[in-house]
Design a protein around this motif. Structure first.
Motif, PDB file in Angstrom:
ATOM      1  N   PHE A   1       0.860  -1.173  -0.029  1.00 41.47           N
ATOM      2  CA  PHE A   1       0.039   0.047  -0.020  1.00 41.47           C
ATOM      3  C   PHE A   1       0.847   1.291  -0.067  1.00 41.47           C
ATOM      4  CE2 PHE A   1      -2.673   3.209   1.646  1.00 41.47           C
ATOM      5  CZ  PHE A   1      -3.984   2.843   1.274  1.00 41.47           C
TER       6      PHE A   1
ATOM      7  N   ASN B   1      -2.487  -2.204  -5.794  1.00 34.38           N
ATOM      8  CA  ASN B   1      -3.226  -1.105  -5.647  1.00 34.38           C
ATOM      9  C   ASN B   1      -2.590   0.235  -6.155  1.00 34.38           C
ATOM     10  OD1 ASN B   1      -5.004   0.732  -3.856  1.00 34.38           O
ATOM     11  ND2 ASN B   1      -3.261   1.636  -2.821  1.00 34.38           N
TER      12      ASN B   1
ATOM     13  N   GLN C   1     -10.954   0.933  -4.771  1.00 31.59           N
ATOM     14  CA  GLN C   1      -9.863   0.366  -3.922  1.00 31.59           C
ATOM     15  C   GLN C   1     -10.497  -0.843  -3.277  1.00 31.59           C
ATOM     16  OE1 GLN C   1      -7.908   2.396  -0.482  1.00 31.59           O
ATOM     17  NE2 GLN C   1      -6.450   2.630  -1.945  1.00 31.59           N
TER      18      GLN C   1
ATOM     19  N   ALA D   1      -9.599  -4.919  -3.593  1.00 32.95           N
ATOM     20  CA  ALA D   1      -9.591  -5.747  -2.805  1.00 32.95           C
ATOM     21  C   ALA D   1     -10.411  -7.012  -2.761  1.00 32.95           C
ATOM     22  CB  ALA D   1      -9.308  -5.144  -1.251  1.00 32.95           C
TER      23      ALA D   1
ATOM     24  N   THR E   1      -0.549  -1.132   7.907  1.00 33.86           N
ATOM     25  CA  THR E   1      -1.188  -0.897   6.566  1.00 33.86           C
ATOM     26  C   THR E   1      -0.796  -2.043   5.578  1.00 33.86           C
ATOM     27  OG1 THR E   1       0.336   0.737   6.128  1.00 33.86           O
ATOM     28  CG2 THR E   1      -1.700   1.344   6.868  1.00 33.86           C
TER      29      THR E   1
ATOM     30  N   ASN F   1      -3.281  -4.263   4.374  1.00 35.77           N
ATOM     31  CA  ASN F   1      -4.413  -3.925   3.739  1.00 35.77           C
ATOM     32  C   ASN F   1      -4.605  -4.680   2.249  1.00 35.77           C
ATOM     33  OD1 ASN F   1      -5.039  -1.890   5.276  1.00 35.77           O
ATOM     34  ND2 ASN F   1      -4.428  -0.374   3.860  1.00 35.77           N
ATOM     35  N   PHE F   2      -3.579  -5.049   1.404  1.00 38.53           N
ATOM     36  CA  PHE F   2      -3.400  -5.690   0.017  1.00 38.53           C
ATOM     37  C   PHE F   2      -2.818  -6.887   0.222  1.00 38.53           C
ATOM     38  CE2 PHE F   2      -5.692  -1.959  -1.490  1.00 38.53           C
ATOM     39  CZ  PHE F   2      -6.346  -2.454  -2.512  1.00 38.53           C
TER      40      PHE F   2
END
Length: 251
Positions: free
Chosen positions: A25, A51, A99, A103, A187, A190-191
């Motif tokens: 991210f 991302n 976004q 995901a 973070t 996140n992905f």
């Protein structure tokens, strides 16, 4: 069950035109050790799902600068000038995706769900089509996004989004064991987990490698069933995307 290997060994089957889901991210939680290995391999024509594409000299920006990437599916491109230049010059195909939708497309792919409905994008070009995916050299639109199917459920309109699976997934974890169980920090979560699930072959670089049993099951963010290769990268390089300093106040 011992999935430890080198970056080069893990990516030995990577070929021209392969698709890659890449975690991270911004510049947080990016698998830079693996990206450097892809750079050294010389493969090109890659289709990348991430991302964003890092910055001009870091993250996926390293591959972009060497024209190794042919297509990107992502959410944000604002920190990479070379990305914008290649897209507007017709050198790069770009599919922009909300976004959260991106995901979920990755997660759904990892779960074997072929498509799903979401309200995000209804009434916009996401649903109606026409977003330039690739420009021609003369500035015309060479490839545009197609219209997507929409349906109404309980009085609300939704747009159909297809899931994403890729040939390889490259992710970076703070901790992991040789069975491929992974823990992400901040973070970076996140992905990375979603990208890892989407890859048919998932390679994880791990900063701290521990023995099986050292990670509590409740602390594991991604179970080893989704990971085929583990690369120990004990001192990962890290960059700060934007550094802001305040001038010292006069005494």
């Amino acid at each position: 069950m011992d999935k430890r290997t080198t970056a080069e060994g893990a990516l030995s089957a990577l070929a021209d035109g392969a698709s890659l889901a890449v975690g991270g991210f911004g510049l947080c939680g990016i698998p830079m050790t693996l990206i450097r290995a892809v750079e050294r391999s010389g493969v090109q024509g890659l289709e990348v799902v991430s991302n964003n594409c890092g910055v001009d000299d870091w993250g996926l920006g390293v591959l972009l600068a060497r024209h190794r990437i042919a297509r990107v599916t992502g959410s944000y491109v604002g920190e990479n000038k070379e990305f914008a230049r290649q897209y507007l010059a017709g050198e790069l195909e770009v599919e922009l995706c909300p976004q959260g939708t991106l995901a979920e497309r990755l997660r759904a792919g990892g779960c074997g769900i072929p498509a799903f409905y979401t309200p995000t994008g209804v009434g916009t070009q996401i649903a109606e089509g026409g977003i330039p995916w690739r420009y021609g050299r003369d500035g015309s639109v060479a490839v545009a996004s197609p219209a997507r199917e929409t349906r109404v459920f309980q009085g609300r309109e939704y747009v159909l989004e297809e899931s994403i699976t890729t040939d390889f997934a490259l992710v970076a974890a703070a901790r992991g064991d040789r069975h491929g169980n992974l823990v992400f920090e901040g973070t970076a979560a996140n992905f990375n987990p979603a990208a890892a699930m989407a890859g048919r072959v998932t390679v994880a670089e791990v900063a701290e490698l521990v023995e099986p049993g050292r990670l509590r099951p409740e602390d594991v963010h991604l179970p080893g069933v989704f990971v085929q290769h583990v690369v120990h990268a004990p001192r990962p390089d890290k960059r700060v995307e934007k550094r802001t300093v305040t001038a010292e106040a006069p005494s």
